[in-house]
Design a protein around this motif. Sequence first.
Motif, PDB file in Angstrom:
ATOM      1  N   GLN A   1       0.830  -1.204   0.000  1.00 53.66           N
ATOM      2  CA  GLN A   1       0.000   0.000   0.000  1.00 53.66           C
ATOM      3  C   GLN A   1       0.868   1.259   0.000  1.00 53.66           C
ATOM      4  N   ILE A   2       1.929   1.233   0.785  1.00 52.95           N
ATOM      5  CA  ILE A   2       2.865   2.366   0.815  1.00 52.95           C
ATOM      6  C   ILE A   2       3.456   2.576  -0.573  1.00 52.95           C
ATOM      7  N   ASP A   3       3.875   1.493  -1.210  1.00 51.61           N
ATOM      8  CA  ASP A   3       4.458   1.579  -2.556  1.00 51.61           C
ATOM      9  C   ASP A   3       3.451   2.148  -3.543  1.00 51.61           C
ATOM     10  N   PHE A   4       2.205   1.675  -3.489  1.00 48.89           N
ATOM     11  CA  PHE A   4       1.178   2.159  -4.409  1.00 48.89           C
ATOM     12  C   PHE A   4       0.955   3.652  -4.202  1.00 48.89           C
ATOM     13  N   ILE A   5       0.829   4.075  -2.944  1.00 51.16           N
ATOM     14  CA  ILE A   5       0.592   5.487  -2.634  1.00 51.16           C
ATOM     15  C   ILE A   5       1.749   6.351  -3.138  1.00 51.16           C
ATOM     16  N   GLN A   6       2.975   5.883  -2.960  1.00 58.13           N
ATOM     17  CA  GLN A   6       4.139   6.651  -3.410  1.00 58.13           C
ATOM     18  C   GLN A   6       4.212   6.730  -4.930  1.00 58.13           C
ATOM     19  N   ASP A   7       3.763   5.688  -5.626  1.00 59.35           N
ATOM     20  CA  ASP A   7       3.838   5.651  -7.082  1.00 59.35           C
ATOM     21  C   ASP A   7       2.659   6.332  -7.768  1.00 59.35           C
ATOM     22  N   TRP A   8       1.540   6.490  -7.069  1.00 58.94           N
ATOM     23  CA  TRP A   8       0.342   7.050  -7.692  1.00 58.94           C
ATOM     24  C   TRP A   8       0.546   8.550  -7.917  1.00 58.94           C
ATOM     25  N   PRO A   9       0.149   9.088  -9.067  1.00 61.11           N
ATOM     26  CA  PRO A   9       0.417  10.491  -9.380  1.00 61.11           C
ATOM     27  C   PRO A   9      -0.471  11.504  -8.653  1.00 61.11           C
TER      28      PRO A   9
END
Length: 108
Positions: free
Chosen positions: A76-84
């Motif tokens: 989830q952290i990775d997704f949040i960091q990658d989402w624009p």
Amino acid sequence: AQEIPPLREGAREMRTAHRLDVGHAAMSQAFEGLGWTVVDLSGAGNGVPDVLIGHRRHGAFLIEFKSTNGRLRQSQIDFIQDWPRQIYVVRSVDDVVDVHNQLTRGRK
């Protein structure tokens, strides 16, 4: 039971059972009560947030529901960091109201 289709070639296997955070239904209903359409994404996996909320005048936003002491998983952290765009982490119905007010402030 829902049948799970086979993975396409080259796809990563990510078939863990998804858990709904405490209050998921109450927080979804609170958004709906404030005029948002809520699409449940909780079964998507791979760190995708729990719901997509949308409003005709205010746009669409990804929301991650967590219990009061719930922690984000690394995916989830990775997704949040990658989402624009910003993703909101909501822990209570009061947070729902706060996010609603933030997203609609100054817009009719």
